[in-house]
Write a protein that holds these residues in place. Structure first.
Motif, short mmCIF file in Angstrom:
data_model
loop_
_atom_site.label_atom_id
_atom_site.label_comp_id
_atom_site.label_asym_id
_atom_site.label_seq_id
_atom_site.Cartn_x
_atom_site.Cartn_y
_atom_site.Cartn_z
N SER A 1 28.85 60.89 -55.58
CA SER A 1 29.39 61.13 -54.24
C SER A 1 29.59 62.62 -54.03
O SER A 1 30.19 63.30 -54.88
N SER B 1 33.49 51.76 -58.65
CA SER B 1 33.86 52.00 -57.25
C SER B 1 33.57 50.74 -56.45
O SER B 1 32.82 49.87 -56.88
N GLU B 2 34.12 50.68 -55.25
CA GLU B 2 33.85 49.55 -54.35
C GLU B 2 32.37 49.49 -53.98
O GLU B 2 31.78 48.41 -53.92
N TYR B 3 31.77 50.65 -53.72
CA TYR B 3 30.35 50.72 -53.35
C TYR B 3 29.48 50.18 -54.50
O TYR B 3 28.55 49.41 -54.29
N TYR C 1 29.94 46.40 -54.75
CA TYR C 1 29.22 45.74 -53.66
C TYR C 1 27.72 45.68 -53.98
O TYR C 1 27.09 44.62 -53.85
N TYR C 2 27.15 46.80 -54.38
CA TYR C 2 25.72 46.83 -54.66
C TYR C 2 25.37 45.88 -55.81
O TYR C 2 24.34 45.20 -55.77
N GLN D 1 24.11 56.43 -48.63
CA GLN D 1 24.70 56.40 -47.30
C GLN D 1 25.30 57.75 -46.99
O GLN D 1 25.74 58.47 -47.88
N HIS E 1 27.25 55.78 -59.59
CA HIS E 1 27.59 56.13 -58.20
C HIS E 1 27.93 57.62 -58.18
O HIS E 1 28.86 58.07 -58.84
N ASN F 1 36.93 55.49 -52.34
CA ASN F 1 36.09 54.42 -52.87
C ASN F 1 36.79 53.57 -53.91
O ASN F 1 36.24 52.60 -54.38
N ASP G 1 27.00 59.26 -50.44
CA ASP G 1 27.11 58.42 -51.63
C ASP G 1 25.72 57.99 -52.05
O ASP G 1 24.92 57.57 -51.20
#
Length: 154
Positions: free
Chosen positions: A127, A105-107, A110-111, A80, A125, A90, A136
């Protein structure tokens, strides 16, 4: 044009002392994500005047095409691009400054939820925080980083 190619990032100053801009983000047909990142240099101060109001001195930043880095991810799982104004921390654990590698991380969380466990390798992850953009990337493989010195303007 002199090129140096390396998978190591310690030769690159992706820290808060330097300014970097995203020049181009390209997703190629062969499932390669390329980030073209260009350094910037600070020009001498100038008075910043808006609507005849002098706001004081400002230091203009201009692209320094002699500092260009191409970062390639082969078959990334997700990516993204956010305007830096909308970037939020994050959360989680990471190493690095402008180029961060998150172990949590939150990302990433989530994934992991939406991928339903179909990826059988550890997901990392990555970034990149540039002056105008935050990129990201989730990938099972680290990036290839190419340092291009004395690159002609693109």
């Amino acid at each position: 044009m002199k090129k140096e190619s390396s998978k190591k990032t310690q030769n690159h100053k992706f820290n808060w002392e330097e300014t970097w801009f995203l020049e181009k983000l390209e997703y190629k047909a062969s499932m390669i994500l390329e980030l073209h990142i260009v350094g910037a240099k600070k020009e001498p101060p100038e008075d910043l005047i808006i609507d005849n109001v002098n706001l004081g001195q400002a230091y203009p930043l201009v692209w320094d095409t002699s500092k260009k880095v191409v970062v390639r991810f082969f078959q990334p799982l997700a990516f993204q691009r956010l305007d830096e104004s909308f970037g939020a921390e994050n959360g989680g654990t990471y190493t690095g400054e402008r180029f961060k590698i998150y172990s949590d991380s939150e990302y990433l969380r989530y994934y992991s939820k939406v991928a339903f466990g179909i990826v059988d390798k550890p997901i990392q992850h990555y970034s990149f925080t540039c002056s105008d953009d935050i990129i990201d990337i989730l990938s099972t493989e680290g990036p290839e980083i190419e340092n291009i010195q004395n690159a002609p303007p693109t």
